[in-house]
Scaffold this motif. Structure first.
Motif, PDB file in Angstrom:
ATOM      1  N   PHE A  48     -32.770 111.225  27.027  1.00 34.29           N
ATOM      2  CA  PHE A  48     -33.396 110.034  26.466  1.00 34.29           C
ATOM      3  C   PHE A  48     -34.242 110.458  25.266  1.00 34.29           C
ATOM      4  O   PHE A  48     -34.723 111.592  25.187  1.00 34.29           O
ATOM      5  N   PRO A  49     -34.406 109.570  24.300  1.00 31.48           N
ATOM      6  CA  PRO A  49     -35.105 109.938  23.070  1.00 31.48           C
ATOM      7  C   PRO A  49     -36.604 110.077  23.284  1.00 31.48           C
ATOM      8  O   PRO A  49     -37.210 109.355  24.073  1.00 31.48           O
ATOM      9  N   LEU A  50     -37.194 111.031  22.587  1.00 34.43           N
ATOM     10  CA  LEU A  50     -38.629 111.261  22.611  1.00 34.43           C
ATOM     11  C   LEU A  50     -39.146 111.411  21.188  1.00 34.43           C
ATOM     12  O   LEU A  50     -38.407 111.771  20.271  1.00 34.43           O
ATOM     13  N   PHE A  51     -40.406 111.147  21.002  1.00 33.15           N
ATOM     14  CA  PHE A  51     -41.069 111.274  19.708  1.00 33.15           C
ATOM     15  C   PHE A  51     -41.128 112.762  19.348  1.00 33.15           C
ATOM     16  O   PHE A  51     -41.698 113.560  20.080  1.00 33.15           O
ATOM     17  N   SER A  52     -40.565 113.140  18.217  1.00 30.01           N
ATOM     18  CA  SER A  52     -40.545 114.551  17.849  1.00 30.01           C
ATOM     19  C   SER A  52     -41.892 114.990  17.287  1.00 30.01           C
ATOM     20  O   SER A  52     -42.653 114.181  16.736  1.00 30.01           O
ATOM     21  N   LEU A  53     -42.195 116.261  17.422  1.00 33.34           N
ATOM     22  CA  LEU A  53     -43.439 116.803  16.879  1.00 33.34           C
ATOM     23  C   LEU A  53     -43.431 116.730  15.350  1.00 33.34           C
ATOM     24  O   LEU A  53     -44.472 116.512  14.719  1.00 33.34           O
ATOM     25  N   GLU A  54     -42.256 116.906  14.751  1.00 32.01           N
ATOM     26  CA  GLU A  54     -42.133 116.814  13.299  1.00 32.01           C
ATOM     27  C   GLU A  54     -42.522 115.423  12.800  1.00 32.01           C
ATOM     28  O   GLU A  54     -43.258 115.280  11.816  1.00 32.01           O
ATOM     29  N   LEU A  55     -42.041 114.391  13.495  1.00 32.29           N
ATOM     30  CA  LEU A  55     -42.381 113.027  13.098  1.00 32.29           C
ATOM     31  C   LEU A  55     -43.868 112.760  13.325  1.00 32.29           C
ATOM     32  O   LEU A  55     -44.528 112.114  12.498  1.00 32.29           O
ATOM     33  N   PHE A  56     -44.404 113.252  14.438  1.00 29.44           N
ATOM     34  CA  PHE A  56     -45.826 113.056  14.709  1.00 29.44           C
ATOM     35  C   PHE A  56     -46.681 113.685  13.607  1.00 29.44           C
ATOM     36  O   PHE A  56     -47.650 113.081  13.140  1.00 29.44           O
TER      37      PHE A  56
END
Length: 426
Positions: free
Chosen positions: A75-83
């Motif tokens: 399932f998709p999770l918020f990436s550290l790069e995007l954060f």
């Protein structure tokens, strides 16, 4: 400036507060091509960002507004790069010296403790370098809480809240896993990072307000936030609570809080009672942007950002069937279209004719929750029932001697008792 009517609604003063004036009606498809004004200036007033870490949840609450998916193999999770990109943009373009970062979902504890450690460190360092401070929060069902989560959350003082709908048999009828939630709530209290509770009122518990208070008192939770459920998200198509049912909830809430004499407090009702007693000026009342004010802060002082990078005015606007209605842009893009952002926000905050003809001068306006622009479009019945119930509730309050209502309005909320005082023992 010409007033623009959108689906029977008119632009609100909140749009002007955000610098979101619009001279003519613009459809979403047209607005998406308004790219001549690109940048991040529309985020300049942000002081609160909700990070929707995932759209997946391990529970299936029948009234959940978030339309959360059940977890599969992946399932998709918020990436550290995007954060990190979100924090860099916030550090550069928000004029606020302090910001709040709220981890949300879905269920945010599907994310690893290691990710939270890296994310909190990055936010603290990047915002600190821009002379800003930050605070962290989370709303979770707590059933997936691990020791390593608590270690990270305690290190960065991540304040965590949860939802409890009453005693076990009531809570488990809709949410499930009462014992797991309570067990982990106690662990958060021990770590001194528990922030408070929400109780969602629907058909399973609208007659059980005294039992809800008793449950919180037994658990040592001394303040909570009561929400009337809307028929949106997973609850779309459900029968809304009637006016009589909501009126009963409001009256029982007041009477039970009065009985507990400040030992257990519904902070949402308390805020309404304070306004009712203080009778603020129109300017003072309208200038405060919050969920229970005539004009909320969504898209102005706060936004929600999904794991896809999509930006919405708030979590309610990014779910409950509204994804195509209120999308403001994508944080992954080179920049946001300020024209599109403003056009969307004008539509989001637009008021109906009823607001001008009734709500502005309604005697019950200070104890009113004023609806939710995201929910009310998909569920127009609940706000009408809530409206009628609130008008009756205002008269109910006025049937009491004024000093009685003033005393209840003077209660001071606090979140919980310490273990030494007898609260939340293992």
């Amino acid at each position: 400036m010409q007033l623009v009517t959108i689906q029977g609604r008119k632009p609100s003063p909140a749009s002007s507060l955000a610098g979101c004036e619009s001279e003519s009606e613009t459809s979403q498809s047209e607005a998406q091509h308004l790219g001549e004004n690109l940048g991040w200036s529309v985020l300049r007033n942000l002081s609160e960002i909700h990070i929707e870490l995932t759209s997946t949840c391990n529970l299936s609450c029948s009234y959940c507004y978030a339309e959360a998916d059940r977890p599969g193999r992946a399932f998709p999770l918020f990436s550290l790069e995007l954060f990190e990109r979100v924090i860099q943009i916030l550090a550069t373009h928000s004029k606020k010296s302090h910001v709040e970062l709220i981890f949300h979902g879905g269920e945010p504890l599907l994310q690893s403790a290691a990710w939270y450690g890296d994310a909190c460190r990055l936010a603290t360092e990047i915002l600190g370098a821009a002379n800003k401070t930050c605070a962290f929060g989370m709303q979770s069902n707590l059933t997936l809480l691990r020791d390593e989560h608590i270690d990270v959350f305690a290190r960065y003082n991540v304040r965590i809240g949860t939802s409890i709908d009453g005693p076990q048999e009531v809570h488990d009828a809709v949410r499930g896993k009462f014992h797991a939630t309570v067990h982990n709530l106690r662990r958060l209290v021990e770590a001194e990072i528990f922030s408070g509770a929400i109780s969602v009122i629907h058909h399973h518990n609208w007659e059980k307000i005294p039992e809800i208070y008793a449950t919180f008192h037994e658990l040592g939770i001394r303040s909570f936030h009561l929400n009337i459920a809307s028929a949106v998200g997973l609850g779309e198509g459900a029968t809304p609570l009637s006016e009589d049912q909501i009126y009963r909830v409001l009256c029982d809430d007041f009477d039970t809080m009065r009985t507990y004499d400040g030992e257990v407090v519904d902070t949402r009702l308390l805020a309404k009672l304070k306004r009712h007693v203080e009778n603020p000026t129109t300017q003072g009342f309208l200038s405060k942007l919050s969920c229970d004010s005539p004009f909320c802060h969504a898209g102005i002082n706060m936004v929600v950002i999904k794991h896809t990078g999509e930006v919405f005015p708030c979590g309610c606007a990014g779910s409950s069937g509204n994804i195509k209605n209120f999308l403001l842009g994508n944080i992954r893009d080179e920049a946001l279209s300020t024209d599109f952002y403003k056009t969307q926000l004008v539509q989001f905050h637009a008021k109906s004719d009823k607001y001008e003809t009734e709500c502005r001068t309604c005697p019950a306006r200070f104890v009113c929750e004023h609806g939710c622009p995201a929910f009310d479009i998909n569920d127009p019945i609940t706000p009408e029932h809530h409206c009628g119930a609130t008008k009756r509730f205002q008269k109910y309050l006025d049937s009491y001697p004024r000093e009685v209502v003033q005393r209840v309005a003077s209660f001071v909320p606090y979140s919980l008792m310490s273990a030494e005082q007898g609260g939340l023992e293992a």
